[in-house]
Design an enzyme around this catalytic site. Structure first.
Site, PDB file in Angstrom:
ATOM      1  N   GLU A 253      11.044  57.093 170.238  1.00 32.56           N
ATOM      2  CA  GLU A 253      12.117  56.095 170.096  1.00 32.56           C
ATOM      3  C   GLU A 253      13.445  56.671 169.612  1.00 32.56           C
ATOM      4  OE1 GLU A 253      10.473  52.863 167.789  1.00 32.56           O
ATOM      5  OE2 GLU A 253       8.678  52.752 169.028  1.00 32.56           O
TER       6      GLU A 253
ATOM      7  N   ASN B 172       8.253  59.561 173.948  1.00 33.37           N
ATOM      8  CA  ASN B 172       7.736  58.199 174.009  1.00 33.37           C
ATOM      9  C   ASN B 172       8.812  57.192 173.603  1.00 33.37           C
ATOM     10  OD1 ASN B 172       5.310  56.533 174.378  1.00 33.37           O
ATOM     11  ND2 ASN B 172       5.468  56.102 172.176  1.00 33.37           N
TER      12      ASN B 172
ATOM     13  N   HIS C 144       5.621  47.364 176.023  1.00 31.03           N
ATOM     14  CA  HIS C 144       5.380  46.118 175.285  1.00 31.03           C
ATOM     15  C   HIS C 144       6.100  45.024 176.060  1.00 31.03           C
ATOM     16  CE1 HIS C 144       3.568  48.152 171.864  1.00 31.03           C
ATOM     17  NE2 HIS C 144       4.624  48.958 171.766  1.00 31.03           N
TER      18      HIS C 144
ATOM     19  N   GLU D 202       1.506  52.142 175.158  1.00 29.11           N
ATOM     20  CA  GLU D 202       1.325  51.108 174.134  1.00 29.11           C
ATOM     21  C   GLU D 202       1.274  49.718 174.768  1.00 29.11           C
ATOM     22  OE1 GLU D 202       4.050  51.509 170.892  1.00 29.11           O
ATOM     23  OE2 GLU D 202       3.974  53.683 170.871  1.00 29.11           O
TER      24      GLU D 202
ATOM     25  N   ASP E 294       0.913  46.166 175.910  1.00 27.89           N
ATOM     26  CA  ASP E 294       0.424  44.848 175.538  1.00 27.89           C
ATOM     27  C   ASP E 294       1.361  43.848 176.217  1.00 27.89           C
ATOM     28  OD1 ASP E 294       1.394  45.440 172.068  1.00 27.89           O
ATOM     29  OD2 ASP E 294       2.685  44.888 173.743  1.00 27.89           O
TER      30      ASP E 294
HETATM   31  O1  G3I Z   1      -1.582  50.663 155.039  1.00 24.44           O
HETATM   32  C1  G3I Z   1      -0.712  49.756 154.340  1.00 24.44           C
HETATM   33  C2  G3I Z   1      -1.504  48.959 153.334  1.00 24.44           C
HETATM   34  O2  G3I Z   1      -1.994  49.841 152.336  1.00 24.44           O
HETATM   35  C3  G3I Z   1      -0.601  47.909 152.705  1.00 24.44           C
HETATM   36  O3  G3I Z   1      -1.373  47.103 151.835  1.00 24.44           O
HETATM   37  C4  G3I Z   1       0.014  47.053 153.804  1.00 24.44           C
HETATM   38  C5  G3I Z   1       0.932  45.981 153.263  1.00 24.44           C
HETATM   39  O4  G3I Z   1       2.108  46.619 152.756  1.00 24.44           O
HETATM   40  O5  G3I Z   1       0.783  47.887 154.688  1.00 24.44           O
HETATM   41  C6  G3I Z   1      -0.061  48.823 155.334  1.00 24.44           C
HETATM   42  O6  G3I Z   1       0.701  49.611 156.193  1.00 24.44           O
HETATM   43  C7  G3I Z   1       1.133  48.921 157.357  1.00 24.44           C
HETATM   44  C8  G3I Z   1       0.569  49.640 158.582  1.00 24.44           C
HETATM   45  O7  G3I Z   1       1.077  49.055 159.799  1.00 24.44           O
HETATM   46  C9  G3I Z   1      -0.954  49.607 158.623  1.00 24.44           C
HETATM   47  O8  G3I Z   1      -1.366  48.258 158.752  1.00 24.44           O
HETATM   48  C10 G3I Z   1       2.650  48.973 157.389  1.00 24.44           C
HETATM   49  O9  G3I Z   1       3.136  48.157 156.353  1.00 24.44           O
HETATM   50  C11 G3I Z   1       3.155  48.436 158.727  1.00 24.44           C
HETATM   51  O10 G3I Z   1       4.564  48.662 158.822  1.00 24.44           O
HETATM   52  C12 G3I Z   1       2.496  49.208 159.872  1.00 24.44           C
HETATM   53  O11 G3I Z   1       2.938  48.620 161.090  1.00 24.44           O
HETATM   54  C13 G3I Z   1       2.742  49.436 162.242  1.00 24.44           C
HETATM   55  C14 G3I Z   1       4.123  49.708 162.874  1.00 24.44           C
HETATM   56  O12 G3I Z   1       3.956  50.461 164.085  1.00 24.44           O
HETATM   57  C15 G3I Z   1       5.013  50.511 161.955  1.00 24.44           C
HETATM   58  O13 G3I Z   1       4.445  51.772 161.782  1.00 24.44           O
HETATM   59  C16 G3I Z   1       1.869  48.686 163.235  1.00 24.44           C
HETATM   60  O14 G3I Z   1       0.549  48.585 162.712  1.00 24.44           O
HETATM   61  C17 G3I Z   1       1.831  49.440 164.567  1.00 24.44           C
HETATM   62  O15 G3I Z   1       1.155  48.675 165.564  1.00 24.44           O
HETATM   63  C18 G3I Z   1       3.237  49.720 165.062  1.00 24.44           C
HETATM   64  O16 G3I Z   1       3.151  50.498 166.233  1.00 24.44           O
HETATM   65  C19 G3I Z   1       4.415  50.901 166.785  1.00 24.44           C
HETATM   66  C20 G3I Z   1       4.270  52.320 167.313  1.00 24.44           C
HETATM   67  O17 G3I Z   1       3.855  53.185 166.267  1.00 24.44           O
HETATM   68  C21 G3I Z   1       5.568  52.784 167.966  1.00 24.44           C
HETATM   69  N1  G3I Z   1       5.985  51.849 169.016  1.00 24.44           N
HETATM   70  C22 G3I Z   1       6.122  50.458 168.535  1.00 24.44           C
HETATM   71  C23 G3I Z   1       4.804  49.970 167.947  1.00 24.44           C
HETATM   72  C24 G3I Z   1       4.907  48.524 167.511  1.00 24.44           C
HETATM   73  O18 G3I Z   1       5.838  48.403 166.466  1.00 24.44           O
END
Ligand code: G3I
Length: 300
Positions: free
Chosen positions: A127, A169, A205, A232, A234
């Site tokens: 990105e 990506n 997406h 990715e 969906d």
């Molecule tokens: O692991 C922590 C947990 O310990 C904590 O309690 C909780 C609440 O604060 O947060 C948890 O971390 C979260 C993580 O997902 C695991 O669930 C982060 O806050 C949250 O920001 C993170 O979101 C991910 C997001 O990327 C940001 O990294 C999504 O699951 C994931 O599906 C999403 O995937 C991205 C790709 O990497 C890049 N392309 C876009 C795609 C969708 O945004």
């Protein structure tokens, strides 16, 4: 064939899913993962904040768990992602300029070295382009270390793991538009200058439909001499089954489209809460979208 992975294999493609380590203890989840998919992408476990929470301290436990699960399932692993402006640990967010550049290159080197031989393809950079309709680079701190940060990351990844496919990506690059054309221009330049790059990931997406020029866009990148991967996928909306079929057919029509990854297994696993954009419902049952993909994979 009767599973996504077996049907994709029959067409020389993989069919993968993004997975979350904390869900591997869920038997429905683990069973669907094992039986339906031939590739996995860690949804979060190999991101910068997960693997280098403090400078020089690397934590690979969660990523390693995903790799060992994939190995047990005889699945390949797409590493995600070595250099991304998002999910940078706070210590790295505090850096800029040459300090950030060297920290990023060390991160790429250390993580790619750790997973050398275990990762089939890396999202080396994720990105890096903006959504401004003009194909600009995203004005991140990484970009501000110099326009050559992307090629520097690719060169470091190649030096660390000569055999992994190195991918760029991005999202909103699923048709021919200013952003995808900016990526195209970068890839063309990299290939002309011998900057190591092997593939381009199209996150895809989507809502309701794929762009009408989805296949043509994949094809123009393939014609540059790189693999294209749907990384990715969906799709939300009432037309999702038909759209999933269209994306699948487009990948099958482009010989260098090496595979499709959906961004989660069950609707309840999706980052798009409530959009129900995946192939299995919250209970793990196959949706119409699943059948549409399976039929598209098996057709012809
Ligand atoms: O692991 C922590 C947990 O310990 C904590 O309690 C909780 C609440 O604060 O947060 C948890 O971390 C979260 C993580 O997902 C695991 O669930 C982060 O806050 C949250 O920001 C993170 O979101 C991910 C997001 O990327 C940001 O990294 C999504 O699951 C994931 O599906 C999403 O995937 C991205 C790709 O990497 C890049 N392309 C876009 C795609 C969708 O945004």
């Amino acid at each position: 064939a009767t599973t996504l992975g077996a049907s994709a294999t029959a067409k020389n493609r993989y069919f993968g899913a993004a997975i979350a380590a904390p869900k591997l203890g869920d038997s429905t989840y683990a069973t669907l993962l094992r039986t339906e998919f031939t590739s996995v992408t860690p949804e979060n476990e190999m991101k910068w904040d997960a693997t280098e929470p403090s400078r020089g301290t690397f934590t690979y436990t969660a990523g390693d768990r995903i790799v060992s699960t994939a190995q047990a399932n005889r699945q390949q692993v797409r590493g995600h992602t070595l250099a991304w402006h998002s999910q940078m640990p706070s210590w790295a967010q505090a850096l800029s300029g040459s300090a950030l550049r060297s920290a990023m290159l060390n991160h790429v080197t250390q993580v790619a070295t750790h997973y050398k031989g275990k990762v089939y393809a890396w999202d080396v950079v994720n990105e890096a382009f903006a959504d401004d309709g003009r194909g600009s680079r995203r004005n991140s701190a990484l970009q501000q270390t110099g326009n050559d940060w992307i090629e520097a990351a690719f060169k470091a990844a190649r030096a660390a793991d000569p055999n992994a496919k190195l991918c760029y990506n991005d999202y909103n690059t699923d048709g021919v538009n200013a952003k995808s054309t900016a990526v195209y221009t970068m890839v063309k330049d990299f290939k002309a200058r011998g900057v190591p790059i092997d593939c381009v990931g199209f996150q895809s997406h989507l809502t309701n439909t794929a762009p009408s020029d989805y296949q043509a866009n994949l094809q123009r990148f393939a014609d540059l001499g790189v693999d294209v991967q749907i990384t990715e996928l969906d799709i939300s909306g009432s037309n999702q089954a038909a759209a999933y079929a269209a994306v699948t057919k487009a990948c099958l029509a482009v010989s260098r489209c090496t595979g499709i990854t959906v961004w989660g297994i069950r609707d309840s696993d999706s980052w798009r809460t409530g959009a129900n954009p995946l192939l299995f419902d919250a209970s793990g049952a196959k949706k119409a979208a699943y059948t549409a993909v399976l039929n598209a994979l098996n057709a012809g």
